[in-house]
Design a protein around this motif. Structure first.
Motif, mmCIF file in Angstrom:
data_model
loop_
_atom_site.group_PDB
_atom_site.id
_atom_site.type_symbol
_atom_site.label_atom_id
_atom_site.label_comp_id
_atom_site.label_asym_id
_atom_site.label_seq_id
_atom_site.Cartn_x
_atom_site.Cartn_y
_atom_site.Cartn_z
ATOM 1 N N MET A 1 0.819 -1.206 0.000
ATOM 2 C CA MET A 1 0.000 0.000 0.000
ATOM 3 C C MET A 1 0.860 1.266 0.000
ATOM 4 O O MET A 1 0.337 2.365 0.049
ATOM 5 N N GLU A 22 2.217 1.529 -5.003
ATOM 6 C CA GLU A 22 0.936 1.812 -5.639
ATOM 7 C C GLU A 22 0.776 3.309 -5.881
ATOM 8 O O GLU A 22 0.894 4.111 -4.970
ATOM 9 N N ASP A 24 -1.754 6.023 -6.712
ATOM 10 C CA ASP A 24 -3.181 6.321 -6.800
ATOM 11 C C ASP A 24 -3.448 7.720 -6.247
ATOM 12 O O ASP A 24 -2.524 8.501 -6.052
ATOM 13 N N PHE A 55 0.611 -0.902 -8.920
ATOM 14 C CA PHE A 55 -0.745 -0.424 -9.204
ATOM 15 C C PHE A 55 -0.688 1.003 -9.709
ATOM 16 O O PHE A 55 0.140 1.806 -9.270
ATOM 17 N N CYS A 56 -1.576 1.320 -10.643
ATOM 18 C CA CYS A 56 -1.648 2.693 -11.144
ATOM 19 C C CYS A 56 -3.085 2.961 -11.569
ATOM 20 O O CYS A 56 -3.639 2.225 -12.376
ATOM 21 N N ASP A 57 -3.700 3.978 -10.985
ATOM 22 C CA ASP A 57 -5.071 4.306 -11.397
ATOM 23 C C ASP A 57 -5.081 5.585 -12.235
ATOM 24 O O ASP A 57 -4.027 6.066 -12.668
ATOM 25 N N SER A 58 -6.251 6.132 -12.458
ATOM 26 C CA SER A 58 -6.354 7.259 -13.386
ATOM 27 C C SER A 58 -5.615 8.498 -12.881
ATOM 28 O O SER A 58 -5.141 9.305 -13.671
ATOM 29 N N ARG A 86 -0.590 -5.385 -13.972
ATOM 30 C CA ARG A 86 -1.747 -4.491 -13.975
ATOM 31 C C ARG A 86 -1.386 -3.106 -14.491
ATOM 32 O O ARG A 86 -2.167 -2.462 -15.183
#
Lengths: 115, 647
Positions: A1, A22, A24, A55-58, A86
């Motif tokens: 995290m 991550e 985010d 992890f990578c979000d918008s 991912r």
């Protein structure tokens, strides 16, 4: 995290940023800050190593786009390399893998990144 | 005077003082000489043996003089000195030799000294007959006459068993009875009206502070303006008023009012109403202009006429009006009314209350304005239900994130095409809040215009990209972008639907086949608003009747939860959740996706969730017909016309 970003000078100029963990909403600010600081110090070519990014979000995508916009405004570029799993899938879905692909053999990767 | 009635007042005495028997016992050492002289003086006067002589012998110093004089100069005992005197029956004196006796030359005029005491003195002999009265005692207790028994004065507080403090002639008196030698006694009478009054005032002030603190707490949290107004009048009763009416400055020609009424001990009843601005009582209008109308008859009459003081007539009521300060002048006025017999006109408290109430109402109004702004913005951005298209059953789900403005970055929509088909789209803009909302608005407006000139999905996405690039130039530094799936749906002559979809960096749609299987549409492309001339993928899909195409946002697949609490829902679980659900209508499928996503979420906190489902309606297909997704990755120059040949 957790998320960490470290950077070191790259052979042939520019800076290599190593992203781990991550990326985010809660951590992308840290990447933005780092990019801003490097840009303010005059770094124009930023290579982001994503091999340890899980992890990578918008918002992470937004940070890459923002960084590239900022670098290109100064005549430089921001490129991504080493994405897996991912993170790679997100870059593929969004098409950013093409836009910000790092091509090592080229002095100016922007020349090849646009189809 | 009965021996058993001796009153002993005790005060703590420092141990080192000890007790010393002797003639001076019973008098504090530092007053002993004075006391002896005093008694000697009284004894001298007693020889005159008439009350008149005693009075005429008093020094021409009035009590008022004594009270007004400097305590130091006038010899007025300080409270501590008085307390020390009060302890005289307990406190033992030092030996008399401790202070050298005063020579006659230096002996003070004891009558004068006595006259400056704040306490009045009444000295009685062994028979209880008043033998001396100081001027102060005379003034405070005119009933007491020298030469007559003290009990004859018939002042209850001086009699046997009299209270230490009692009310007399509108004053508050405190009496101490000190036994003297020879069974004589002395009454010290002090007027404590002001001290008690100050204490009362202090208590009242504390009650005020406590009240205002409660008011601050109750009104401190931002409330809806209506609830804040109701709270204001409810708090005003019964502390400030028996009937409290709050009239808010008119908006659009109408003024709303709230009223609370009730007596002590019962919860006030609150009601509200509306008055036309022109029907407002003039005192209220005056108050709203910033003036504070006098508590005049007129005001009460107007309040009665307005119907606010039910069951009361103007004669029975006293009232006051105070303005409630707002940002630009008063934003409301508060009318407090009392039954005239119970009128407690604490105008300062009412004003302090009005200050707090005004601040609370102003804050509430500000919050309402913001909420209205957000609602308006959101309403204009909320996805509208898709247009009706022959052969298409739509299903939608939309759940914006619980952000402060309740404006999400997800969007979907559709536009009808002249040929009977429709353009549909679902996407996501980066960022949150107002910025995302504005960007979404630009995107929707662009599509609204562009679909009239271009209906080929790939080219439409490219045009959209160009439009966004030109509007996002100023915001390029923010990394603003959008992802979108945009398609054109047309009914097929042979039954079912033909969907041609273009990908702008968004998650690929799913197709739920009539067999119950779920397919992922191989759609790719780049996010839009980032680079000129992006790569846009395009795919055509045939849907037989009963088959459904599902578009969804990343709020679904990136929902975090599960056993570990941070696991992503993912496309595989989404596909599994839909498998076998091919008999469900489109709205049920969209709802199902929303439901399984929310069930997955660990903390209830989620990103925007948007789902758009298109189901082909009509008679079930003949068994052998089976159609597949036909991928077509197309550059900008090669997309033209392809959808026509495929469908």
């Amino acid at each position: 995290m957790t998320f960490t970003v470290t950077h070191s000078p790259r052979d042939g100029g520019g800076v290599r940023l190593r992203l781990a963990g991550e990326l985010d909403l809660s951590t992308s600010g840290e990447l933005n800050d780092t990019i801003d600081r490097l840009a303010a110090e005059g770094a124009r070519h930023l290579l982001l190593d994503l091999s340890e990014l899980t992890f990578c979000d918008s918002t992470g995508i937004a940070a890459f786009v923002r960084g590239d916009n900022r670098a290109s405004a100064a005549g430089g570029w921001l490129r991504l390399t080493g994405a897996t799993g991912r993170v790679d899938r997100v870059l593929q879905v969004t098409g950013l893998a093409d836009v910000l692909r790092y091509v090592p053999d080229t002095m100016d990767p922007t020349a090849r990144s646009r189809p | 005077m009965g021996q058993g009635l001796l009153r002993i007042v005790t005060t703590p005495v420092p141990p080192r003082w000890g007790r010393a028997p002797g003639p001076g016992a019973g008098v504090p050492w530092r007053y002993r000489n004075i006391g002896v002289g005093l008694l000697r003086g009284i004894g001298t006067r007693r020889s005159a043996n008439t009350g008149a002589d005693t009075r005429s012998g008093a020094q021409p110093v009035t009590a008022a003089d004594a009270r007004g004089s400097d305590p130091g100069a006038g010899g007025t005992p300080t409270p501590s000195a008085a307390r020390a005197a009060a302890g005289s029956s307990e406190a033992a004196g030092r030996p008399a030799s401790a202070l050298p006796p005063l020579t006659p030359d230096h002996e003070p005029d004891w009558s004068r000294v006595l006259g400056h005491f704040r306490e009045g003195l009444i000295v009685c002999d062994a028979d209880g007959v008043v033998r001396h009265l100081s001027p102060v005692a005379e003034r405070l207790l005119p009933e007491v006459v020298a030469g007559r028994p003290l009990v004859a004065s018939d002042v209850a507080g001086l009699g046997p068993g009299g209270a230490e403090q009692f009310a007399h002639r509108g004053r508050r008196l405190r009496v101490r009875r000190i036994p003297l030698s020879g069974a004589r006694s002395c009454h010290y009478v002090e007027d404590v009206t002001e001290t008690v009054g100050q204490a009362d005032a202090l208590l009242a002030e504390r009650a005020r502070s406590a009240f205002l603190t409660v008011v601050g707490e109750k009104l401190g949290n931002p409330l809806h303006p209506d609830r804040a107004a109701a709270a204001v009048v409810r708090l005003a009763v019964p502390t400030l008023a028996e009937v409290a009416v709050l009239v808010v400055a008119p908006r659009s020609g109408r003024a709303r009012w709230w009223r609370a009424s009730g007596a002590d001990g019962e919860a006030p009843a609150v009601d509200s109403g509306t008055l036309h601005a022109t029907a407002l009582p003039s005192a209220i209008v005056e108050g709203l202009s910033g003036a504070e109308p006098d508590a005049a008859e007129q005001l009460v009459e107007q309040a009665v006429a307005a119907g606010w003081l039910a069951g009361l007539t103007a004669r029975q009521v006293a009232a006051r009006v105070v303005p409630l300060p707002g940002r630009d002048g008063p934003m409301a006025v508060l009318l407090v009314a009392w039954h005239r017999s119970r009128w407690r006109d604490d105008v300062e408290l009412v004003r302090a209350f009005a200050q707090r109430a005004g601040a609370a109402l102003t804050t509430a109004a500000l919050h309402r304005d913001q909420a209205e702004f957000a609602d308006t913005l959101q309403a204009s951005l909320l996805p509208v239900e898709p247009v009706t298209v022959a052969g298409v059953q739509w299903g939608t789900a939309y759940r914006p994130t619980r952000a402060s403005l309740r404006i999400g970055g997800d969007f979907y929509g559709s536009h009808r095409l002249p040929d009977g088909g429709a353009v549909f789209f679902l996407g996501d803009v980066s960022g949150k809040g107002v910025e995302a909302a504005v960007f979404t608005g630009q995107l929707r407006q662009s599509l609204q215009a562009l679909h009239r000139v271009e209906t080929q999905p790939g080219r439409l996405v490219t045009l959209l990209n160009d439009a966004l690039l030109s509007t996002t130039d100023q915001a390029r530094g923010q990394g603003r972008f959008a992802t979108v799936v945009l398609g054109v749906v047309r009914p097929r002559r042979a039954g079912g639907l033909c969907l041609t979809m273009a990908g702008g960096g968004h998650l690929p749609p799913l197709v739920l086949r009539a067999t119950g299987e779920v397919e992922t549409v191989p759609l790719s492309g780049m996010l839009i608003g980032v680079v000129p001339d992006p790569r846009v993928g395009e795919v055509s899909v045939h849907l037989e009747p009963g088959e459904t195409c599902l578009l969804y946002s990343d709020g679904v697949t990136e929902a975090r939860g599960g056993h570990r609490g941070d696991e992503q829902f993912g496309q595989e679980r989404l596909a599994n959740a839909l498998t076998g659900c091919h008999r469900e209508p489109a709205p049920a499928l969209a709802e199902r996706i929303e439901q399984v996503t929310c069930d997955w979420l660990a903390h209830g906190d989620h990103d925007d969730i948007a789902v758009l489902a298109l189901r082909a309606t009509g008679p079930a297909p003949r068994p052998r017909r089976h159609l597949y997704a036909v991928p077509a990755l197309l550059g900008r120059s090669t997309v033209a016309g392809h959808h026509d040949t495929r469908c």
